[in-house]
Design a protein around this motif. Structure first.
Motif, PDB file in Angstrom:
ATOM      1  N   LEU A 249       0.781  -1.067  -0.353  1.00 44.60           N
ATOM      2  CA  LEU A 249       0.016   0.571   0.042  1.00 44.60           C
ATOM      3  C   LEU A 249       0.948   1.148   0.126  1.00 44.60           C
ATOM      4  N   LEU A 250       1.944   1.377   0.464  1.00 42.20           N
ATOM      5  CA  LEU A 250       3.106   2.463   0.500  1.00 42.20           C
ATOM      6  C   LEU A 250       3.498   2.428  -0.554  1.00 42.20           C
ATOM      7  N   ARG A 251       3.974   1.444  -1.166  1.00 42.30           N
ATOM      8  CA  ARG A 251       4.793   1.687  -2.657  1.00 42.30           C
ATOM      9  C   ARG A 251       3.678   2.348  -3.370  1.00 42.30           C
ATOM     10  N   ASP A 252       2.469   1.531  -3.800  1.00 41.38           N
ATOM     11  CA  ASP A 252       1.619   2.322  -3.884  1.00 41.38           C
ATOM     12  C   ASP A 252       0.865   3.177  -4.324  1.00 41.38           C
ATOM     13  N   LEU A 253       1.300   3.765  -3.318  1.00 37.95           N
ATOM     14  CA  LEU A 253       0.948   5.378  -2.788  1.00 37.95           C
ATOM     15  C   LEU A 253       2.533   6.367  -3.791  1.00 37.95           C
ATOM     16  N   GLY A 254       2.765   5.639  -3.996  1.00 32.24           N
ATOM     17  CA  GLY A 254       3.978   6.479  -4.738  1.00 32.24           C
ATOM     18  C   GLY A 254       5.229   6.904  -4.097  1.00 32.24           C
ATOM     19  N   PHE A 255       5.515   6.374  -2.666  1.00 38.52           N
ATOM     20  CA  PHE A 255       6.493   6.598  -1.480  1.00 38.52           C
ATOM     21  C   PHE A 255       7.582   5.529  -2.087  1.00 38.52           C
ATOM     22  N   GLY A 256       8.501   6.010  -2.824  1.00 44.43           N
ATOM     23  CA  GLY A 256       9.954   5.192  -3.086  1.00 44.43           C
ATOM     24  C   GLY A 256      10.732   5.562  -2.208  1.00 44.43           C
ATOM     25  N   GLY A 257      11.089   5.822  -1.460  1.00 41.53           N
ATOM     26  CA  GLY A 257      12.007   6.094   0.021  1.00 41.53           C
ATOM     27  C   GLY A 257      12.318   5.101   0.717  1.00 41.53           C
ATOM     28  N   LEU A 258      12.483   6.217   2.100  1.00 42.57           N
ATOM     29  CA  LEU A 258      13.107   4.596   3.405  1.00 42.57           C
ATOM     30  C   LEU A 258      11.613   4.152   4.017  1.00 42.57           C
ATOM     31  N   LEU A 259      11.593   3.224   4.311  1.00 42.53           N
ATOM     32  CA  LEU A 259      10.731   2.831   5.267  1.00 42.53           C
ATOM     33  C   LEU A 259      11.697   1.748   6.452  1.00 42.53           C
ATOM     34  N   VAL A 260      11.205   3.125   7.706  1.00 41.48           N
ATOM     35  CA  VAL A 260      11.212   2.337   8.755  1.00 41.48           C
ATOM     36  C   VAL A 260      10.228   2.179   9.476  1.00 41.48           C
ATOM     37  N   THR A 261      11.034   0.938  10.169  1.00 40.22           N
ATOM     38  CA  THR A 261       9.944   0.268  11.149  1.00 40.22           C
ATOM     39  C   THR A 261      10.759   0.800  12.663  1.00 40.22           C
ATOM     40  N   ASP A 262       8.471   1.025  13.155  1.00 38.59           N
ATOM     41  CA  ASP A 262       8.732   1.118  14.448  1.00 38.59           C
ATOM     42  C   ASP A 262       9.711   0.228  15.447  1.00 38.59           C
ATOM     43  N   ALA A 263       9.702   0.866  16.946  1.00 44.16           N
ATOM     44  CA  ALA A 263      10.726  -0.005  17.897  1.00 44.16           C
ATOM     45  C   ALA A 263       9.999  -1.928  17.599  1.00 44.16           C
ATOM     46  N   LEU A 264      10.795  -2.571  17.499  1.00 41.66           N
ATOM     47  CA  LEU A 264      11.155  -4.264  17.036  1.00 41.66           C
ATOM     48  C   LEU A 264      10.882  -4.575  19.069  1.00 41.66           C
ATOM     49  N   ASP A 265      11.275  -3.604  19.646  1.00 44.18           N
ATOM     50  CA  ASP A 265      10.641  -4.324  20.958  1.00 44.18           C
ATOM     51  C   ASP A 265       9.557  -3.747  22.010  1.00 44.18           C
ATOM     52  N   MET A 266       9.147  -3.100  20.721  1.00 41.69           N
ATOM     53  CA  MET A 266       7.491  -3.109  21.400  1.00 41.69           C
ATOM     54  C   MET A 266       7.187  -4.015  21.667  1.00 41.69           C
ATOM     55  N   ALA A 267       5.299  -4.733  22.593  1.00 38.20           N
ATOM     56  CA  ALA A 267       4.826  -5.397  22.875  1.00 38.20           C
ATOM     57  C   ALA A 267       4.088  -5.890  21.711  1.00 38.20           C
ATOM     58  N   ALA A 268       3.307  -5.156  20.616  1.00 35.95           N
ATOM     59  CA  ALA A 268       2.514  -5.818  19.389  1.00 35.95           C
ATOM     60  C   ALA A 268       3.681  -6.715  18.788  1.00 35.95           C
ATOM     61  N   VAL A 269       4.714  -6.391  18.619  1.00 35.05           N
ATOM     62  CA  VAL A 269       6.114  -8.047  18.375  1.00 35.05           C
ATOM     63  C   VAL A 269       6.990  -8.238  19.388  1.00 35.05           C
ATOM     64  N   ARG A 270       7.348  -7.809  20.436  1.00 35.80           N
ATOM     65  CA  ARG A 270       7.354  -8.385  21.081  1.00 35.80           C
ATOM     66  C   ARG A 270       6.982  -9.602  22.184  1.00 35.80           C
ATOM     67  N   ALA A 271       5.973  -9.364  21.828  1.00 33.72           N
ATOM     68  CA  ALA A 271       5.123 -10.379  23.162  1.00 33.72           C
ATOM     69  C   ALA A 271       4.546 -11.309  21.878  1.00 33.72           C
ATOM     70  N   THR A 272       4.368 -10.924  20.777  1.00 38.70           N
ATOM     71  CA  THR A 272       4.333 -11.538  19.796  1.00 38.70           C
ATOM     72  C   THR A 272       4.870 -13.038  19.195  1.00 38.70           C
ATOM     73  N   VAL A 273       5.905 -12.524  18.115  1.00 35.79           N
ATOM     74  CA  VAL A 273       6.434 -12.851  16.955  1.00 35.79           C
ATOM     75  C   VAL A 273       8.130 -12.832  17.341  1.00 35.79           C
ATOM     76  N   GLY A 274       8.559 -11.957  18.500  1.00 37.24           N
ATOM     77  CA  GLY A 274       9.625 -10.971  18.928  1.00 37.24           C
ATOM     78  C   GLY A 274      10.241 -10.768  17.925  1.00 37.24           C
ATOM     79  N   PRO A 275      11.240  -9.842  18.521  1.00 44.88           N
ATOM     80  CA  PRO A 275      12.363  -9.117  18.098  1.00 44.88           C
ATOM     81  C   PRO A 275      13.091  -9.622  16.521  1.00 44.88           C
ATOM     82  N   GLY A 276      13.298 -10.613  17.369  1.00 45.70           N
ATOM     83  CA  GLY A 276      14.128 -11.372  15.896  1.00 45.70           C
ATOM     84  C   GLY A 276      13.376 -11.856  14.780  1.00 45.70           C
ATOM     85  N   GLU A 277      12.047 -12.097  14.854  1.00 40.05           N
ATOM     86  CA  GLU A 277      11.088 -12.846  13.831  1.00 40.05           C
ATOM     87  C   GLU A 277      10.486 -12.009  13.193  1.00 40.05           C
TER      88      GLU A 277
END
Length: 515
Positions: A249-277
């Motif tokens: 969706l982001l690329r379809d809107l025409g953005f070709g720059g740098l896509l950065v993740t929000d912090a991988l230690d936040m619960a939505a990632v940390r408490a589900t799949v974990g930062p590595g996965e």
């Protein structure tokens, strides 16, 4: 284990390629040994947090940035510097630049552009080349616990105009801007630091109400975008950071720059799949730069900064080695990081002096003009300089994005008054009422500081104060209600749209106009 891709690079080359997309935090005001080694092995760069900054040592932060670039001249050095509530570079004393809600309330895009230039100037002086700002979220849910006053407002048109202005201002200083949190964190009732946040909107609603500010940022030439750990049911069950449909969706809107993740230690990632996965899934979803997070967050207790970095490195290295993560995906991500660095170096040369063209902006005046006063029984003014101001701080848990801060309002008041700040947590309701009643009976001013008028606990404190000091004054550092809507208190209320040094000083200036 050998790479399955026939065009794989040797192990040493793969190590550098994996490092090229990792963006960790670290502990300390100097470069630790593990970080120096990783930087020399191609680590993308670092994210600064307040614990990396020692304001008591002149020149410490530029020297730290120089040491990082001595190890890797192509390092991306980033920091959350939004102005207002969220600052790292000015965290000790509070931000001197108004935050987004202040700027949105004033609704002068030229002022917002100047604020962007000021943020860019702070970053540039610190050796930072990527400001993780502005917030492009449209705060359509007044109960949102993590965006709130960090957003320019609740209207897509307003937020779009100010997002574009802020991007232009930051980048005029030769610093990259990073619009966040795609595809829009403004309609959530959960904080993704602490839980999985959901946006219960259709894709059509998202496109109409939340994507326009990101499109405005793209049109303004924003260098980077930060993805959000939010679930959008129309895109599937995975958080957007880990969701290929969100990346598409982001690329379809025409953005070709740098896509950065929000912090991988936040619960939505940390408490589900974990930062590595989570790192592997984010790359497969189209992310370019993996923000590892703050190693001093309470939820990373027991793991040091190197371990946080290593978990992500090992997971990505293993995924490429096994063939699960195609090396071309990693190369494409690293290529966009490298393209940002090249842009940054060119922008830095072009942006020399751009942050200074505004002269001395009176940001306190800007913040004061944005304040809104809802009159009640009490006068919106303080007594003479001999008055003792009782300041009841009714705020509860701090916003996770901002962290705990000093009481900037107390500090601003101390410039002209004696101030009593009772510890509400240690007082019974009866003791607090007695203290406030005694102050009010002597004609001394009483202020109550809140940051969430919807909070039952804060409303209870307001009610307790109003019962014994009806002429007390409420200072609301959170979102104001719609004009004409009840605030939930009979007290006269000053809405200052945020809690920072500049807003605190604005409130004091507003309350003491003759001084």
């Amino acid at each position: 284990m050998a790479l399955r891709d026939p065009h794989h690079c040797p192990a040493a080359g793969l190590s550098r390629l994996v490092n090229a997309v990792i963006w960790p935090g670290f502990v300390g005001a100097t470069v630790p040994g593990w970080l120096d080694r990783a930087l020399r092995d191609g680590l993308a760069g670092v994210v600064y947090f307040s614990h990396n900054i020692d304001p008591d040592v002149p020149g410490q932060l530029p020297a730290l940035s120089a040491a990082i670039r001595a190890a890797n001249p192509s390092a991306v050095v980033g920091v959350d510097e939004e102005g207002g509530n969220v600052t790292r570079l000015q965290s000790r004393g509070g931000s001197a630049i108004p935050g987004a809600a202040v700027l949105g309330a004033l609704d002068d895009v030229e002022v917002t552009a100047a604020a962007g230039r000021a943020i860019g100037g702070l970053c540039r002086a610190a050796g930072v080349n990527l400001a993780i700002a502005p917030v492009a979220d449209v705060n359509t849910n007044p109960l949102n616990p993590v965006i709130g006053v960090r957003a320019f407002g609740s209207s897509a048109a307003l937020v779009s105009a100010h997002t574009a202005a802020a991007v232009a201002g930051i980048q005029a200083a030769g610093v990259g801007a990073c619009a966040k949190h795609f595809p829009g964190h403004g309609d959530t009732v959960a904080d993704s630091h602490l839980d999985v946040a959901r946006v219960e909107l259709t894709l059509a609603q998202l496109r109409e109400h939340h994507l326009p500010p990101f499109q405005a940022a793209f049109d303004a030439g924003v260098a980077a975008v930060m993805g959000a750990h939010i679930v959008v049911p129309g895109l599937g069950d995975a958080p957007a950071t880990l969701n290929p449909r969100a990346g598409a969706l982001l690329r379809d809107l025409g953005f070709g720059g740098l896509l950065v993740t929000d912090a991988l230690d936040m619960a939505a990632v940390r408490a589900t799949v974990g930062p590595g996965e989570g790192a592997v899934l984010a790359l497969l979803a189209g992310a370019d730069l993996l923000c590892v997070g703050n190693p001093l967050n309470a939820y990373t207790t027991g793991r040091d900064d190197e371990a946080c970095y290593t978990e992500v490195f090992d997971a990505v290295y293993s995924a490429v080695s096994s063939g699960r993560l195609p090396v071309e995906v990693l190369q494409a991500a690293a290529g966009r990081v490298a393209a940002f660095v090249q842009w940054s170096q060119e922008a830095s040369r072009c942006g020399e002096g751009g942050a200074c063209e505004d002269g001395e902006v009176d940001w306190v005046d800007v913040a004061a003009r944005a304040c809104r006063v809802d009159p009640g029984a009490g006068a919106v003014a303080l007594a003479g300089p001999d008055a003792v101001v009782t300041l009841v701080d009714a705020r509860t848990a701090p916003n996770m994005a901002a962290g705990a801060t000093d009481n900037f309002l107390a500090t601003a008041l101390l410039e002209g008054y004696e101030v009593c700040v009772p510890d509400v947590s240690l007082l019974s309701a009866e003791d607090l009422s007695d203290l406030v009643s005694a102050a009010a009976s002597q004609g001394e001013p009483v202020l109550v500081l809140v940051d969430a008028l919807s909070s039952p606990m804060q409303q209870a404190t307001l009610a307790a104060v109003a019962a014994v000091a009806p002429r007390a004054l409420c200072i609301n550092a959170g979102l104001p209600p719609e004009p004409g809507t009840a605030t939930g208190t009979a007290l006269s209320t000053v809405h200052c749209h945020g809690f920072s040094r500049v807003s605190a000083e604005a409130v004091v200036r507003l309350l003491t106009p003759a001084r």
